[in-house]
Structure formats: C-alpha cells, structure tokens
Design a protein around this motif. Structure first.
Motif, mmCIF file in Angstrom:
data_model
loop_
_atom_site.group_PDB
_atom_site.id
_atom_site.type_symbol
_atom_site.label_atom_id
_atom_site.label_comp_id
_atom_site.label_asym_id
_atom_site.label_seq_id
_atom_site.Cartn_x
_atom_site.Cartn_y
_atom_site.Cartn_z
ATOM 1 N N ARG A 1 -6.502 1.539 -0.682
ATOM 2 C CA ARG A 1 -7.260 -0.009 -0.006
ATOM 3 C C ARG A 1 -8.643 -0.160 -0.738
ATOM 4 N NH1 ARG A 1 -4.065 2.154 4.075
ATOM 5 N NH2 ARG A 1 -2.825 0.516 5.237
ATOM 6 N N VAL B 1 0.876 -1.238 0.020
ATOM 7 C CA VAL B 1 0.044 0.005 0.021
ATOM 8 C C VAL B 1 0.730 1.241 -0.114
ATOM 9 C CG1 VAL B 1 -1.781 1.616 1.310
ATOM 10 C CG2 VAL B 1 -1.788 -1.007 1.032
ATOM 11 N N TRP C 1 -10.823 -3.759 3.697
ATOM 12 C CA TRP C 1 -10.319 -2.630 3.199
ATOM 13 C C TRP C 1 -11.384 -1.758 2.211
ATOM 14 C CZ3 TRP C 1 -5.065 -3.417 -0.242
ATOM 15 C CH2 TRP C 1 -4.101 -3.802 0.828
#
Length: 190
Positions: free
Chosen positions: A138, A98, A130
């Motif tokens: 996300r 991420v 997420w």
C-alpha cells in the motif's frame, strides 16, 4: 451500460487482455533510457481506448478481469484490476488488488502503475490512507502516486526513510533528493 444489459464475453475479454498488454508494454517502454515518447504515445492511445471499453462494460467486466489475472498473474493484469477498482471506488476490489500484488509475478508494479496513471482526484483519498498504512504494498502505491503527480509525503518522509521495505526506502529517498515541499499534501501535484 446498465447492470441488466448483456455483454459479449469475447469482446469484453479481448478489451481486458488488450488493456493489460498495452499497459505492460507502456511500462516497459517508459523504463527504457531514454524512453521512446512517440511509441509511448501510440500505446497510450490504444490503452485508453481499451480502458474506455471496460468503463462501458461496467460491473460486468469483473469476472473477466479476475479470470485474466488468474491465468496471467502479471503486472498488466494487476494494473487493469487496480485501475477499475480505483476508478469505480470499489474498496473490496482494491483490497483484492493488494492481495494479488503479493502473488503477482511483477510484485506491486501493476498496483503502482494504476496509481501513477490515474489523476490525484481519483486516488487522493486512498493515497492519504495508504501512505500511513504500515503495509509495504500500500505504501509503495501511495508513494508511486505522489512521485508521478508531484506530491510529497511531508513530515512522513523521515519515517518512510526508515521503513523496513527496501523499495519504500528507495522511493522515499527520491523525495529527499529533490527540492522538497515538506508542507505539501500527500494528494499529488498542484
């Protein structure tokens, strides 16, 4: 491969580089209108062979994946990192993916691509977490998994349509424009 078995660095590095290249090539081919399904199938076979080699290398593959991304912060390298993190259930590496998506030349594309590639049984728990994270990277990855595998965000759709991210709103709109299953879970297809 056990943790104590040595790996041949040049071989592992080549498989990491090949997997990144083939996924990036596949992603580009799939975006064509119309996509060349024969070429995609050809590339998919090579991609999967290289992913198998990374599975065999086990934990020894991580330094090579990180090195590849640092040298080429692109969608293919991010795909490889995310794929391995998801498949191995490595939460720390997934958080690293991420973070890398935020600096990647292609944004979240490689992150999303790994969620699209892997089956829902591998990604479902992360997708559930997420989609409600409030973090656009996300949320994009979670929605990419749902889109790829026939899932639906259910009662989250209205909130997602008002998200601050243009990409999240566009992805959410794709659910609104198809026959919905608002009672469907966020885990993916049937």
């Amino acid at each position: 491969m056990s943790e104590t078995q040595p790996v041949i660095a040049a071989v592992v590095r080549t498989h990491v580089e090949n997997a990144a290249f083939f996924w990036a090539q596949r992603d580009t081919l799939a975006a064509e209108d119309p996509p060349d399904t024969e070429a995609i199938a050809f590339v998919d076979a090579r991609l999967e062979a290289n992913l198998d080699a990374l599975r065999i290398a086990g934990a020894a593959v991580w330094p090579f994946i990180i090195e590849a991304f640092e040298a080429f912060p692109e969608k293919g390298e991010l795909f490889v990192l995310t794929h391995r993190a998801l498949e191995t259930g490595d939460a720390r590496r997934l958080e690293q993916a991420v973070a890398f998506a935020r600096v990647c030349d292609d944004g979240t594309r490689g992150l999303c691509g790994a969620f699209e590639w892997l089956p829902p049984k591998v990604t479902a728990a992360v997708v559930r977490d997420w989609v409600d994270s409030g973090d656009s990277a996300r949320t994009e990855a979670a929605l990419a998994a749902m889109i790829a595998h026939g899932g639906h965000p259910g009662d989250r759709l209205e909130r997602l349509m008002r998200n601050g991210s243009d990409t999240v709103r566009r992805m959410a709109a794709s659910f609104a424009s198809r026959p919905g299953r608002p009672d469907a879970t966020v885990t993916g297809g049937d």
